[in-house]
Every structure is written in C-alpha cells, then in structure tokens.
Design a protein around this motif. Sequence first.
Motif, PDB file in Angstrom:
ATOM      1  N   ILE A 243       0.847  -1.204   0.000  1.00  0.00           N
ATOM      2  CA  ILE A 243       0.000   0.000   0.000  1.00  0.00           C
ATOM      3  C   ILE A 243       0.880   1.251   0.000  1.00  0.00           C
ATOM      4  O   ILE A 243       0.627   2.212  -0.735  1.00  0.00           O
ATOM      5  CB  ILE A 243      -0.957  -0.025   1.214  1.00  0.00           C
ATOM      6  CG1 ILE A 243      -1.904  -1.226   1.078  1.00  0.00           C
ATOM      7  CG2 ILE A 243      -1.706   1.281   1.355  1.00  0.00           C
ATOM      8  CD1 ILE A 243      -2.802  -1.464   2.264  1.00  0.00           C
ATOM      9  N   LEU A 244       1.942   1.207   0.793  1.00  0.00           N
ATOM     10  CA  LEU A 244       2.856   2.362   0.826  1.00  0.00           C
ATOM     11  C   LEU A 244       3.507   2.553  -0.542  1.00  0.00           C
ATOM     12  O   LEU A 244       3.685   3.685  -1.007  1.00  0.00           O
ATOM     13  CB  LEU A 244       3.930   2.164   1.901  1.00  0.00           C
ATOM     14  CG  LEU A 244       3.426   2.251   3.345  1.00  0.00           C
ATOM     15  CD1 LEU A 244       4.548   1.922   4.324  1.00  0.00           C
ATOM     16  CD2 LEU A 244       2.852   3.640   3.644  1.00  0.00           C
ATOM     17  N   ALA A 245       3.839   1.447  -1.200  1.00  0.00           N
ATOM     18  CA  ALA A 245       4.462   1.536  -2.529  1.00  0.00           C
ATOM     19  C   ALA A 245       3.463   2.147  -3.517  1.00  0.00           C
ATOM     20  O   ALA A 245       3.830   2.977  -4.352  1.00  0.00           O
ATOM     21  CB  ALA A 245       4.916   0.162  -2.995  1.00  0.00           C
ATOM     22  N   ALA A 246       2.200   1.746  -3.424  1.00  0.00           N
ATOM     23  CA  ALA A 246       1.185   2.288  -4.337  1.00  0.00           C
ATOM     24  C   ALA A 246       1.050   3.790  -4.145  1.00  0.00           C
ATOM     25  O   ALA A 246       0.886   4.557  -5.107  1.00  0.00           O
ATOM     26  CB  ALA A 246      -0.160   1.609  -4.094  1.00  0.00           C
ATOM     27  N   GLN A 247       1.184   4.207  -2.899  1.00  0.00           N
ATOM     28  CA  GLN A 247       0.998   5.634  -2.598  1.00  0.00           C
ATOM     29  C   GLN A 247       2.119   6.496  -3.202  1.00  0.00           C
ATOM     30  O   GLN A 247       1.948   7.687  -3.391  1.00  0.00           O
ATOM     31  CB  GLN A 247       0.924   5.841  -1.083  1.00  0.00           C
ATOM     32  CG  GLN A 247       0.214   7.121  -0.739  1.00  0.00           C
ATOM     33  CD  GLN A 247      -0.209   7.187   0.710  1.00  0.00           C
ATOM     34  OE1 GLN A 247       0.296   6.462   1.562  1.00  0.00           O
ATOM     35  NE2 GLN A 247      -1.135   8.064   1.006  1.00  0.00           N
ATOM     36  N   ALA A 248       3.246   5.852  -3.497  1.00  0.00           N
ATOM     37  CA  ALA A 248       4.384   6.604  -4.047  1.00  0.00           C
ATOM     38  C   ALA A 248       4.368   6.640  -5.581  1.00  0.00           C
ATOM     39  O   ALA A 248       5.291   7.163  -6.190  1.00  0.00           O
ATOM     40  CB  ALA A 248       5.685   5.977  -3.542  1.00  0.00           C
ATOM     41  N   LEU A 249       3.330   6.094  -6.208  1.00  0.00           N
ATOM     42  CA  LEU A 249       3.275   6.081  -7.683  1.00  0.00           C
ATOM     43  C   LEU A 249       3.031   7.497  -8.225  1.00  0.00           C
ATOM     44  O   LEU A 249       2.560   8.366  -7.502  1.00  0.00           O
ATOM     45  CB  LEU A 249       2.156   5.127  -8.136  1.00  0.00           C
ATOM     46  CG  LEU A 249       2.456   3.641  -7.875  1.00  0.00           C
ATOM     47  CD1 LEU A 249       1.220   2.792  -8.132  1.00  0.00           C
ATOM     48  CD2 LEU A 249       3.627   3.153  -8.716  1.00  0.00           C
ATOM     49  N   PRO A 250       3.358   7.722  -9.500  1.00  0.00           N
ATOM     50  CA  PRO A 250       3.238   9.081 -10.054  1.00  0.00           C
ATOM     51  C   PRO A 250       1.800   9.608  -9.980  1.00  0.00           C
ATOM     52  O   PRO A 250       0.847   8.844 -10.132  1.00  0.00           O
ATOM     53  CB  PRO A 250       3.653   8.916 -11.525  1.00  0.00           C
ATOM     54  CG  PRO A 250       4.256   7.577 -11.648  1.00  0.00           C
ATOM     55  CD  PRO A 250       3.827   6.740 -10.488  1.00  0.00           C
ATOM     56  N   LEU A 251       1.683  10.888  -9.767  1.00  0.00           N
ATOM     57  CA  LEU A 251       0.349  11.504  -9.696  1.00  0.00           C
ATOM     58  C   LEU A 251      -0.333  11.499 -11.060  1.00  0.00           C
ATOM     59  O   LEU A 251       0.331  11.610 -12.085  1.00  0.00           O
ATOM     60  CB  LEU A 251       0.454  12.947  -9.219  1.00  0.00           C
ATOM     61  CG  LEU A 251       0.765  13.183  -7.751  1.00  0.00           C
ATOM     62  CD1 LEU A 251       0.715  14.677  -7.452  1.00  0.00           C
ATOM     63  CD2 LEU A 251      -0.209  12.450  -6.839  1.00  0.00           C
ATOM     64  N   LEU A 252      -1.643  11.374 -11.018  1.00  0.00           N
ATOM     65  CA  LEU A 252      -2.480  11.598 -12.206  1.00  0.00           C
ATOM     66  C   LEU A 252      -3.352  12.811 -11.897  1.00  0.00           C
ATOM     67  O   LEU A 252      -3.527  13.170 -10.721  1.00  0.00           O
ATOM     68  CB  LEU A 252      -3.389  10.391 -12.440  1.00  0.00           C
ATOM     69  CG  LEU A 252      -2.731   9.104 -12.952  1.00  0.00           C
ATOM     70  CD1 LEU A 252      -3.684   7.925 -12.774  1.00  0.00           C
ATOM     71  CD2 LEU A 252      -2.339   9.249 -14.424  1.00  0.00           C
ATOM     72  N   GLY A 253      -3.931  13.393 -12.912  1.00  0.00           N
ATOM     73  CA  GLY A 253      -4.907  14.459 -12.668  1.00  0.00           C
ATOM     74  C   GLY A 253      -6.154  13.865 -12.049  1.00  0.00           C
ATOM     75  O   GLY A 253      -6.505  12.707 -12.332  1.00  0.00           O
TER      76      GLY A 253
END
Length: 414
Positions: free
Chosen positions: A60-70
């Motif tokens: 979950i922490l790794a997912a939270q660090a993924l690139p932002l989308l609009g």
Amino acid sequence: MRVASVLESISAGIRCFASHAGRAGEVVGSVDKKHTISGVINVPQRILMGPGPANAHPRILAAQALPLLGHMHPPFLAIMDEIKSGLKYTFQTDSPYTLMVSGTGHAGMEACISNLVEPGDKVVVGNAGIWGERVVEMSKRFRGEVTDLKVPAGQTVPYELLKQTLEQQKPALLFLCQGESSTGTHQNLTGLGELCKKTGALLLVDTVCSLGGVPMFADAWGVDAIYSGSQKCLSAPPGGAPLFLSPRAMEKIQRRKTPPATYNLDLNLIGDYWGWFGKRSYHHTGMVSTCYAMREALALVNEEGLESMWSRHKELHHRLWDGLHSMGLKSFIEKDEDRLITVNTIKVPEGIDWAALIKNAMDEYNVEIAGGLGPSAGKVWRVGIMGYNARPANIELVLTAFKDGLKKQGWKKF
Ligand SMILES: Cc1ncc(COP(=O)(O)O)c(C=O)c1O
C-alpha cells in the motif's frame, strides 16, 4: 482641511502603495529566514499496536508513491471505480453508493450526519464511548433533536432499550458504533436493520476500527449508512474514509428540504464526482495518492477474502488473551460477547503504573501499546490487532512487553 495637507496625504498614499506593490514581477520586501527546515525527513520505525493507526502494508505504501495523475484523468477515474467496487465487497453490498471521503474517519462521520440529519430530525444515538459522544455533539450541530442512549463504559447498548426507544420516538436516524475503540466493545447489530425499517429510521454505523476485522454485512443486516477509516484493519495510512449509503439513505438525502449545511461534505456533490449519477463533475481535487493506497488496500482485502481476514483477527485476539490471562490480567469488558477483537482493553491492576508500562514497551521493544481514552482513560491499556499488524509475531512482542513491564513493577502473578 488646507489644500496643501490634502496633497500631502495623497502623495503619502501613493508612496505607500508603490512600496507595497512594486513593479509587475518585482519582489518587494525581504524573506524572513528564522523559520526554516531542511534535510531529509527522519522517521523512526515503530510497531503500532495501539488502537490505530496500525502500520501500513508495504504494498500500500508503494502504491501511494506512484506518479500523480490528474484528479479528472480517465485512468484515475478508473481507479476511483475500482475503489467503489472493492468497497462493495468489503461492506457486502450491491448498493451503487460507495466511495471514499477525502479525510479521516471524522470526515466520514460528519458526511453521514450532515447529509442524513435535517434540522428538527430526531436522532437516537447509542452512546458507548467517545464516538457516540461525538455523534451526539455533531448531530446537535446539524440541528438534530438528539436522544442520547448513554451506557456505562465497557457495556454495549441493549437491544431491548433500542427497540423501546425506536418504537416510542420513531426517529429519523439511529446511530451505533460497531467497534467502540475507546472502551473496547463490539455492538451487536443483529435485528436492528429490520427494527429500523419498521419504525422508519435509517441505521448509521461507525466501522472505523472494525471494518475488515469483524463481520459486516451491510445489505443482509439492513444497514443504511456506514463510514470507516483507512488506517486500521484496511492497513493503509490515515486520510481516506470509506463510506456506504443504501438506496433508502440516498432517497432521504435527495428528499431533503434544504441542502446540507456543508458544501465540502455534501454527498450529492461528492457522489457526482465519484460517478454515482452517471456523470463526473469536479467537486474537489480527489486525494490522488490516498486513492492509490485505498485501491491497493481493498485489493488486498479482496485477495485475502473477508472470511479469512475475520478469522485471522479472531485467532490473534484469542492468542493475545491466552497470554494476558496467563499473566493474571483481565479484560475491561465484563461480557465475553461484548468484546471487540480489533481493539482490546485490558484492566490496569491496582498498584501498577500504566504509563510506565507503555513507556517501557516503547523504549525497550519499539512497540506501541496505548492507554485509555475518554471513559477508559487511566483504567486500561489498549492493544490493537488490525490489518497488516495482525500477525503472530506482533502478538508475541506485545506479550513480551507486558511481561517485562509488569515484572519491572514487581507484579507477582505469573
Ligand atoms: C471507532 C472510531 N470512530 C471514529 C474514529 C475517528 O477516526 P479518525 O481519527 O480517523 O478521524 C476512530 C479513531 O480512532 C475510531 O476508532
């Protein structure tokens, strides 16, 4: 006023304006550097076995660090759709009205109260601790007429009392907290959905510290609205509040005579952003990274399966209590059936310094054990068994910390 002094004051005004505004793009004034921070953030690693937040799952922490989308980009909207779907499974509902409120459990609580309570509505609150207390207060702020069914700390609200009150008062809303984390009680919801339907009330349930840890069947139990939190049994960081409404609750919201007294938490508007009504309109900037975390958290729930999650939590609860009993410690909750599995309240024995034991656990074992809250303050320790942290090694660590802490205070019962 003399002409000369009028001209003087006009020119002083112009000088003052010039010194504040400067020319376009020109910086006027100097930066005060006394309040600055620098360097990379430093966070100690701890095992969080209090009532929450629990440690988040690494995936979950790794997912939270993924690139932002609009927040309106189609791939992000698809992630929001996945969250709605994952929540349907987690709440056990076919209702189309699920979403994640941007904010912690309190935002979910306030979204439900502010939308479901109209001024003058009767609200019955099952009040078994500080969450009931807060719903009493919040319902009053949204101008509900509240009946506060307060029970002594450590007890749940009896079915007979609820039945009698609903039949007499015919309220618009009944609130119950499934897992009262301030006292460690588990409110049984059996039969209450049916009773609410008969008497015309909506049933609102707080599941902040229970969702994913103990059974919840929103549709089968006739629940009308639920809010929860991300940071407990769902193993995500704090910041997202899962929410569910039944079609009956949605009807009530759409029949309101006046819009809710909050724009930020207006569920018609938020629901419109989440695609409840077949389109998507901007309401606020969705919490992109928090949604990634919630998506991943729900994927983990769906992959493990609810039954398996519930039994994992239950087994560890028994393991914890086997160990605590062997040290001579006792539950704060008298009745077995009222005990909450996910937040366990342990009576502080006479002569034991609860705070010293907590400090020793943190200093020597890097593990968080919490003290009481509200009505249980100073009377209990609270141990959470939630989500990613619900693992045998963590229970053993908590037991070791208890044993050592008690031994250091001369406890002789083991
Ligand atoms: C049962 C319950 N309800 C509500 C809340 C409030 O949630 P939050 O602190 O995420 O706003 C908590 C938090 O511990 C809780 O345990």
